[in-house]
Write a protein that holds these residues in place. Structure first.
Motif, PDB file in Angstrom:
ATOM      1  N   UNK A  34      28.313  12.560 -55.275  1.00  0.00           N
ATOM      2  CA  UNK A  34      27.738  11.705 -54.253  1.00  0.00           C
ATOM      3  C   UNK A  34      26.342  12.231 -53.918  1.00  0.00           C
ATOM      4  N   UNK A  35      25.367  11.312 -53.990  1.00  0.00           N
ATOM      5  CA  UNK A  35      23.992  11.607 -53.608  1.00  0.00           C
ATOM      6  C   UNK A  35      23.581  10.664 -52.478  1.00  0.00           C
ATOM      7  N   UNK A  36      22.635  11.120 -51.675  1.00  0.00           N
ATOM      8  CA  UNK A  36      21.993  10.230 -50.732  1.00  0.00           C
ATOM      9  C   UNK A  36      20.511  10.163 -51.069  1.00  0.00           C
ATOM     10  N   UNK A  37      19.943   8.983 -50.871  1.00  0.00           N
ATOM     11  CA  UNK A  37      18.537   8.757 -51.190  1.00  0.00           C
ATOM     12  C   UNK A  37      17.804   8.314 -49.935  1.00  0.00           C
ATOM     13  N   UNK A  38      16.821   9.086 -49.549  1.00  0.00           N
ATOM     14  CA  UNK A  38      15.983   8.767 -48.410  1.00  0.00           C
ATOM     15  C   UNK A  38      14.551   8.575 -48.880  1.00  0.00           C
ATOM     16  N   UNK A  39      13.798   7.680 -48.247  1.00  0.00           N
ATOM     17  CA  UNK A  39      12.435   7.373 -48.710  1.00  0.00           C
ATOM     18  C   UNK A  39      11.580   8.624 -48.833  1.00  0.00           C
ATOM     19  N   UNK A  40      10.930   8.772 -49.979  1.00  0.00           N
ATOM     20  CA  UNK A  40      10.035   9.901 -50.202  1.00  0.00           C
ATOM     21  C   UNK A  40      10.713  11.235 -50.417  1.00  0.00           C
ATOM     22  N   UNK A  41      12.047  11.232 -50.486  1.00  0.00           N
ATOM     23  CA  UNK A  41      12.781  12.502 -50.576  1.00  0.00           C
ATOM     24  C   UNK A  41      13.541  12.650 -51.885  1.00  0.00           C
ATOM     25  N   UNK A  42      13.555  11.633 -52.714  1.00  0.00           N
ATOM     26  CA  UNK A  42      14.367  11.711 -53.918  1.00  0.00           C
ATOM     27  C   UNK A  42      15.839  11.608 -53.571  1.00  0.00           C
ATOM     28  N   UNK A  43      16.690  12.109 -54.439  1.00  0.00           N
ATOM     29  CA  UNK A  43      18.126  12.092 -54.210  1.00  0.00           C
ATOM     30  C   UNK A  43      18.599  13.514 -53.939  1.00  0.00           C
ATOM     31  N   UNK A  44      19.466  13.637 -52.953  1.00  0.00           N
ATOM     32  CA  UNK A  44      20.043  14.933 -52.611  1.00  0.00           C
ATOM     33  C   UNK A  44      21.551  14.894 -52.834  1.00  0.00           C
ATOM     34  N   UNK A  45      22.095  15.964 -53.402  1.00  0.00           N
ATOM     35  CA  UNK A  45      23.518  16.029 -53.711  1.00  0.00           C
ATOM     36  C   UNK A  45      24.307  16.370 -52.451  1.00  0.00           C
ATOM     37  N   UNK A  46      25.315  15.542 -52.145  1.00  0.00           N
ATOM     38  CA  UNK A  46      26.138  15.761 -50.957  1.00  0.00           C
ATOM     39  C   UNK A  46      27.376  16.586 -51.337  1.00  0.00           C
ATOM     40  N   UNK A  47      28.160  16.062 -52.249  1.00  0.00           N
ATOM     41  CA  UNK A  47      29.357  16.712 -52.750  1.00  0.00           C
ATOM     42  C   UNK A  47      29.510  16.363 -54.231  1.00  0.00           C
ATOM     43  N   UNK A  48      30.266  17.199 -54.914  1.00  0.00           N
ATOM     44  CA  UNK A  48      30.585  16.895 -56.293  1.00  0.00           C
ATOM     45  C   UNK A  48      32.007  17.359 -56.603  1.00  0.00           C
ATOM     46  N   UNK A  49      32.498  16.891 -57.751  1.00  0.00           N
ATOM     47  CA  UNK A  49      33.857  17.240 -58.167  1.00  0.00           C
ATOM     48  C   UNK A  49      33.863  17.444 -59.680  1.00  0.00           C
ATOM     49  N   UNK A  50      34.549  18.463 -60.119  1.00  0.00           N
ATOM     50  CA  UNK A  50      34.637  18.735 -61.568  1.00  0.00           C
ATOM     51  C   UNK A  50      35.960  18.267 -62.147  1.00  0.00           C
ATOM     52  N   UNK A  51      36.815  17.683 -61.314  1.00  0.00           N
ATOM     53  CA  UNK A  51      38.080  17.155 -61.792  1.00  0.00           C
ATOM     54  C   UNK A  51      38.988  16.845 -60.614  1.00  0.00           C
ATOM     55  N   UNK A  52      40.076  16.173 -60.904  1.00  0.00           N
ATOM     56  CA  UNK A  52      41.014  15.805 -59.838  1.00  0.00           C
ATOM     57  C   UNK A  52      41.479  17.058 -59.097  1.00  0.00           C
ATOM     58  N   UNK A  53      41.397  16.986 -57.773  1.00  0.00           N
ATOM     59  CA  UNK A  53      41.824  18.095 -56.929  1.00  0.00           C
ATOM     60  C   UNK A  53      40.791  19.171 -56.683  1.00  0.00           C
ATOM     61  N   UNK A  54      39.601  19.034 -57.293  1.00  0.00           N
ATOM     62  CA  UNK A  54      38.569  20.073 -57.169  1.00  0.00           C
ATOM     63  C   UNK A  54      37.267  19.440 -56.674  1.00  0.00           C
ATOM     64  N   UNK A  55      36.834  19.879 -55.496  1.00  0.00           N
ATOM     65  CA  UNK A  55      35.569  19.389 -54.956  1.00  0.00           C
ATOM     66  C   UNK A  55      34.753  20.570 -54.450  1.00  0.00           C
ATOM     67  N   UNK A  56      33.444  20.353 -54.314  1.00  0.00           N
ATOM     68  CA  UNK A  56      32.583  21.419 -53.814  1.00  0.00           C
ATOM     69  C   UNK A  56      31.362  20.815 -53.151  1.00  0.00           C
ATOM     70  N   UNK A  57      30.763  21.596 -52.240  1.00  0.00           N
ATOM     71  CA  UNK A  57      29.610  21.126 -51.501  1.00  0.00           C
ATOM     72  C   UNK A  57      28.361  21.136 -52.368  1.00  0.00           C
ATOM     73  N   UNK A  58      27.514  20.171 -52.068  1.00  0.00           N
ATOM     74  CA  UNK A  58      26.200  20.129 -52.684  1.00  0.00           C
ATOM     75  C   UNK A  58      25.158  20.650 -51.724  1.00  0.00           C
ATOM     76  N   UNK A  59      23.981  20.065 -51.770  1.00  0.00           N
ATOM     77  CA  UNK A  59      22.854  20.537 -50.974  1.00  0.00           C
ATOM     78  C   UNK A  59      22.926  20.114 -49.508  1.00  0.00           C
ATOM     79  N   UNK A  60      23.492  18.920 -49.240  1.00  0.00           N
ATOM     80  CA  UNK A  60      23.493  18.362 -47.880  1.00  0.00           C
ATOM     81  C   UNK A  60      24.880  17.864 -47.473  1.00  0.00           C
TER      82      UNK A  60
END
Lengths: 110, 114
Positions: A34-60
């Motif tokens: 999951x990324x969020x996109x704000x004007x002039x800021x590009x995309x920032x990573x919120x959370x990611x997952x490498x497989x079912x049952x596994x998630x980790x925090x991103x930048x925001x």
């Protein structure tokens, strides 16, 4: 081939409300983001997952939660919406170093 | 942490002009490099990618990019732009083995006039 599907496309929330942004992919990718996109800021990573049952925090990650119960689905939850979460949210799935993006959800918090 | 810089924030070109958009990244190790395009109101689409091999990469719609390792750069080029190239262009990088997480530049808005 649907690829990455996000719902809803648009949403207006009031401050303090909660909602879940849905994301589904049909490419059998292990990686999802999951990324969020704000004007002039590009995309920032919120959370990611490498497989079912596994998630980790991103930048925001603050103010968001995720879960990954299946390979296909990766919902993003906003518990107490704040004006700072007004943004365009993109879900993506990945394979071999490359990401494939959904159409985005434009969220406004008022 | 790696970072990506796109120094051109807004570029205005006439149709048939040549295009070069700059992209520099900060990480000194092995990286994968990407250019994505976002047409107005649409999602990101991959233009081209570089993983290894020939540093001159050709993508869709006549775009190409050159990886210059010594300059940490991956500039995007097109010899002759069209009005339909009006869009926002994002450079991105990830590292092999890091779950393919992308770090994006802030984007360059390209406006092509007739």
């Amino acid at each position: 081939n649907a690829g990455v599907t996000q719902t809803p496309k648009f949403r207006i929330l009031k401050i303090g409300q909660s909602m879940t942004l849905q994301c589904t992919q049909d490419m059998n990718h292990n990686y999802m983001y999951w990324y969020r996109q704000d004007p002039g800021m590009g995309l920032k990573l919120i959370y990611y997952s490498v497989g079912a049952g596994i998630t980790d925090k991103g930048e925001v990650p603050n103010g968001y939660n995720v879960s990954r119960s299946t390979t296909e689905d990766f919902p993003l939850r906003l518990e107490l919406a704040a004006p700072s979460q007004t943004s365009v949210y993109f879900c993506a799935s990945g394979r071999d170093g490359e990401a494939f993006f959904g159409q985005g959800t434009r969220l406004t918090v008022v | 942490a790696q970072s990506v810089s796109q120094h051109n924030h807004h570029v205005i070109l006439s149709e048939a002009a040549s295009l070069e958009l700059g992209c520099n990244y900060s990480y000194g190790g092995t990286v994968n490099l990407f250019w994505y395009v976002q047409y107005p109101g649409q999602h990101l689409q991959l233009l081209l990618k570089y993983f290894s091999g020939d540093p001159l990469v050709k993508g869709i719609k006549g775009f190409e990019a050159e990886f210059i390792k010594s300059k940490f750069s991956f500039n995007l080029r097109k010899p002759s732009v069209q009005w339909s190239d009006t869009a926002e262009y994002f450079c991105a990088v990830n590292q092999p083995g890091t779950a393919s997480k992308l770090t994006f530049g802030t984007g360059t808005r390209l406006q092509v006039t007739l």
